[in-house]
Design a protein around this motif. Sequence first.
Motif, PDB file in Angstrom:
ATOM      1  N   PRO A 176     -12.558 -32.993   3.355  1.00  0.00           N
ATOM      2  CA  PRO A 176     -11.765 -33.392   4.517  1.00  0.00           C
ATOM      3  C   PRO A 176     -10.559 -32.503   4.769  1.00  0.00           C
ATOM      4  O   PRO A 176     -10.008 -32.514   5.876  1.00  0.00           O
ATOM      5  CB  PRO A 176     -11.344 -34.831   4.172  1.00  0.00           C
ATOM      6  CG  PRO A 176     -11.499 -34.948   2.697  1.00  0.00           C
ATOM      7  CD  PRO A 176     -12.611 -34.045   2.325  1.00  0.00           C
ATOM      8  N   ASP A 177     -10.149 -31.722   3.779  1.00  0.00           N
ATOM      9  CA  ASP A 177      -9.025 -30.800   3.952  1.00  0.00           C
ATOM     10  C   ASP A 177      -9.464 -29.424   4.438  1.00  0.00           C
ATOM     11  O   ASP A 177      -8.645 -28.513   4.550  1.00  0.00           O
ATOM     12  CB  ASP A 177      -8.237 -30.661   2.645  1.00  0.00           C
ATOM     13  CG  ASP A 177      -9.083 -30.155   1.481  1.00  0.00           C
ATOM     14  OD1 ASP A 177     -10.292 -29.868   1.688  1.00  0.00           O
ATOM     15  OD2 ASP A 177      -8.552 -30.030   0.361  1.00  0.00           O
ATOM     16  N   GLY A 178     -10.754 -29.263   4.730  1.00  0.00           N
ATOM     17  CA  GLY A 178     -11.257 -28.002   5.248  1.00  0.00           C
ATOM     18  C   GLY A 178     -11.633 -26.986   4.198  1.00  0.00           C
ATOM     19  O   GLY A 178     -12.144 -25.914   4.524  1.00  0.00           O
ATOM     20  N   ARG A 179     -11.409 -27.312   2.936  1.00  0.00           N
ATOM     21  CA  ARG A 179     -11.772 -26.375   1.876  1.00  0.00           C
ATOM     22  C   ARG A 179     -13.239 -26.554   1.488  1.00  0.00           C
ATOM     23  O   ARG A 179     -13.842 -27.600   1.706  1.00  0.00           O
ATOM     24  CB  ARG A 179     -10.873 -26.565   0.658  1.00  0.00           C
ATOM     25  CG  ARG A 179      -9.430 -26.166   0.892  1.00  0.00           C
ATOM     26  CD  ARG A 179      -8.636 -26.129  -0.417  1.00  0.00           C
ATOM     27  NE  ARG A 179      -8.511 -27.451  -1.021  1.00  0.00           N
ATOM     28  CZ  ARG A 179      -7.942 -27.665  -2.214  1.00  0.00           C
ATOM     29  NH1 ARG A 179      -7.460 -26.636  -2.904  1.00  0.00           N
ATOM     30  NH2 ARG A 179      -7.845 -28.892  -2.697  1.00  0.00           N
ATOM     31  N   TYR A 180     -13.794 -25.489   0.888  1.00  0.00           N
ATOM     32  CA  TYR A 180     -15.178 -25.503   0.434  1.00  0.00           C
ATOM     33  C   TYR A 180     -15.185 -25.866  -1.048  1.00  0.00           C
ATOM     34  O   TYR A 180     -14.627 -25.155  -1.883  1.00  0.00           O
ATOM     35  CB  TYR A 180     -15.819 -24.140   0.651  1.00  0.00           C
ATOM     36  CG  TYR A 180     -17.292 -24.082   0.283  1.00  0.00           C
ATOM     37  CD1 TYR A 180     -18.214 -24.973   0.823  1.00  0.00           C
ATOM     38  CD2 TYR A 180     -17.760 -23.114  -0.606  1.00  0.00           C
ATOM     39  CE1 TYR A 180     -19.546 -24.917   0.498  1.00  0.00           C
ATOM     40  CE2 TYR A 180     -19.104 -23.039  -0.937  1.00  0.00           C
ATOM     41  CZ  TYR A 180     -19.994 -23.954  -0.385  1.00  0.00           C
ATOM     42  OH  TYR A 180     -21.324 -23.889  -0.717  1.00  0.00           O
ATOM     43  N   GLY A 208     -12.095 -40.280   2.281  1.00  0.00           N
ATOM     44  CA  GLY A 208     -11.672 -39.233   1.361  1.00  0.00           C
ATOM     45  C   GLY A 208     -12.105 -39.431  -0.068  1.00  0.00           C
ATOM     46  O   GLY A 208     -11.832 -38.574  -0.926  1.00  0.00           O
ATOM     47  N   THR A 209     -12.797 -40.547  -0.359  1.00  0.00           N
ATOM     48  CA  THR A 209     -13.317 -40.751  -1.715  1.00  0.00           C
ATOM     49  C   THR A 209     -14.314 -39.655  -2.062  1.00  0.00           C
ATOM     50  O   THR A 209     -15.185 -39.314  -1.263  1.00  0.00           O
ATOM     51  CB  THR A 209     -14.003 -42.119  -1.829  1.00  0.00           C
ATOM     52  OG1 THR A 209     -13.043 -43.149  -1.597  1.00  0.00           O
ATOM     53  CG2 THR A 209     -14.620 -42.312  -3.213  1.00  0.00           C
ATOM     54  N   PHE A 248     -22.329 -33.874  -5.094  1.00  0.00           N
ATOM     55  CA  PHE A 248     -21.127 -34.613  -4.742  1.00  0.00           C
ATOM     56  C   PHE A 248     -20.954 -34.568  -3.225  1.00  0.00           C
ATOM     57  O   PHE A 248     -21.510 -33.712  -2.531  1.00  0.00           O
ATOM     58  CB  PHE A 248     -19.896 -34.016  -5.430  1.00  0.00           C
ATOM     59  CG  PHE A 248     -19.590 -32.610  -4.991  1.00  0.00           C
ATOM     60  CD1 PHE A 248     -18.714 -32.370  -3.925  1.00  0.00           C
ATOM     61  CD2 PHE A 248     -20.188 -31.523  -5.604  1.00  0.00           C
ATOM     62  CE1 PHE A 248     -18.444 -31.075  -3.504  1.00  0.00           C
ATOM     63  CE2 PHE A 248     -19.918 -30.225  -5.180  1.00  0.00           C
ATOM     64  CZ  PHE A 248     -19.059 -30.002  -4.127  1.00  0.00           C
ATOM     65  N   ALA A 249     -20.153 -35.488  -2.718  1.00  0.00           N
ATOM     66  CA  ALA A 249     -19.839 -35.514  -1.288  1.00  0.00           C
ATOM     67  C   ALA A 249     -18.629 -36.403  -1.084  1.00  0.00           C
ATOM     68  O   ALA A 249     -18.257 -37.201  -1.951  1.00  0.00           O
ATOM     69  CB  ALA A 249     -21.027 -36.012  -0.473  1.00  0.00           C
ATOM     70  N   PHE A 250     -18.019 -36.267   0.100  1.00  0.00           N
ATOM     71  CA  PHE A 250     -16.815 -37.019   0.426  1.00  0.00           C
ATOM     72  C   PHE A 250     -17.139 -38.160   1.383  1.00  0.00           C
ATOM     73  O   PHE A 250     -17.806 -37.967   2.406  1.00  0.00           O
ATOM     74  CB  PHE A 250     -15.772 -36.107   1.071  1.00  0.00           C
ATOM     75  CG  PHE A 250     -15.180 -35.106   0.124  1.00  0.00           C
ATOM     76  CD1 PHE A 250     -14.028 -35.406  -0.581  1.00  0.00           C
ATOM     77  CD2 PHE A 250     -15.786 -33.878  -0.064  1.00  0.00           C
ATOM     78  CE1 PHE A 250     -13.480 -34.496  -1.457  1.00  0.00           C
ATOM     79  CE2 PHE A 250     -15.244 -32.950  -0.936  1.00  0.00           C
ATOM     80  CZ  PHE A 250     -14.082 -33.254  -1.646  1.00  0.00           C
ATOM     81  N   GLY A 251     -16.633 -39.364   1.058  1.00  0.00           N
ATOM     82  CA  GLY A 251     -16.757 -40.500   1.945  1.00  0.00           C
ATOM     83  C   GLY A 251     -15.786 -40.416   3.103  1.00  0.00           C
ATOM     84  O   GLY A 251     -14.914 -39.535   3.154  1.00  0.00           O
ATOM     85  N   ARG A 252     -15.912 -41.347   4.023  1.00  0.00           N
ATOM     86  CA  ARG A 252     -15.076 -41.329   5.224  1.00  0.00           C
ATOM     87  C   ARG A 252     -13.596 -41.467   4.914  1.00  0.00           C
ATOM     88  O   ARG A 252     -12.746 -40.952   5.652  1.00  0.00           O
ATOM     89  CB  ARG A 252     -15.515 -42.464   6.157  1.00  0.00           C
ATOM     90  CG  ARG A 252     -16.927 -42.301   6.704  1.00  0.00           C
ATOM     91  CD  ARG A 252     -17.339 -43.547   7.463  1.00  0.00           C
ATOM     92  NE  ARG A 252     -18.685 -43.435   8.008  1.00  0.00           N
ATOM     93  CZ  ARG A 252     -19.341 -44.432   8.586  1.00  0.00           C
ATOM     94  NH1 ARG A 252     -18.752 -45.623   8.701  1.00  0.00           N
ATOM     95  NH2 ARG A 252     -20.559 -44.252   9.066  1.00  0.00           N
TER      96      ARG A 252
END
Length: 275
Positions: free
Chosen positions: A88-92, A134-135, A128-132
């Motif tokens: 969510p912060d735009g980083r890879y 930010g989790t 891995f992945a980010f939830g809505r």
Amino acid sequence: MVLLVTSASGANGSGFGKLLAFGENGEARGSFSEDARIADPRGLGVNGSLLFVNSGLHRILALDDKGRVVRDTGALQGLNPGGGNFGPDGRYYVGLRAARTIMAFSPTLDRAGEAVLPSPVVPFPRGFAFGRDGTLFLASGIGPGGAGDNTILAFSPERTIKSSWRVKDPALSPLDLAIAPNGNVIVSSEHPFGAADAVTTVREYNRAAGELVRVLAPDHGTGFKKPRGLRFGPDGKLYCVAQDEVVAFDFATGKFLGAVVSLTGLNGQALIFFG
């Protein structure tokens, strides 16, 4: 738009060791890029008009829509990158298989990466992945050597473990993880990992507490061996790359739609739609 699949090579499968492209009807279009810096590729990510590729040569590359490398971290000693996803912060964000953690890189790939979790945070990261909210959800599976565990961890935006999230699923052995349109956590699973008679499924868990919601499985007697990378396509279908094929599910109904790509020798690891 093309479907891109990373095919691993070497001791873990002796596949093509390339980034492969497929058309709308599943026809093979060959290698998306012939750049020698792409070897034994793993994770993929898209940021605007650029495709990010995790190379087995311990580097991360960004490619344009012609397959030309436009950004390169250079060789990073011991990187050993696995899966990749933008945060969510735009980083890879990149899973590090040897260090057993996750590292974040600026999309410009012009500075050192930052470890965002301790090393080793799990015995073997498996997607891995980010939830809505930010989790950060991290699948912890079994490594090629047979060591590891079978669970999923959830980290708050402050990177502390969320005790409210707990997966209790004895049939889980995760290989990759994605976030569904409804916010739930989706995992490809092969249990027991590496067994000739392993049960291969895609499993959905409630985003709030980790309860098993449902199991998506192929029709009886079909392939779907060694499932790995998961992605939702622009058509809303759920795609999973497996040995010799890419399969699709109608996520709304859970119906198995069969193979959309068939290619003998495909040791698929990750997939993404690009272009």
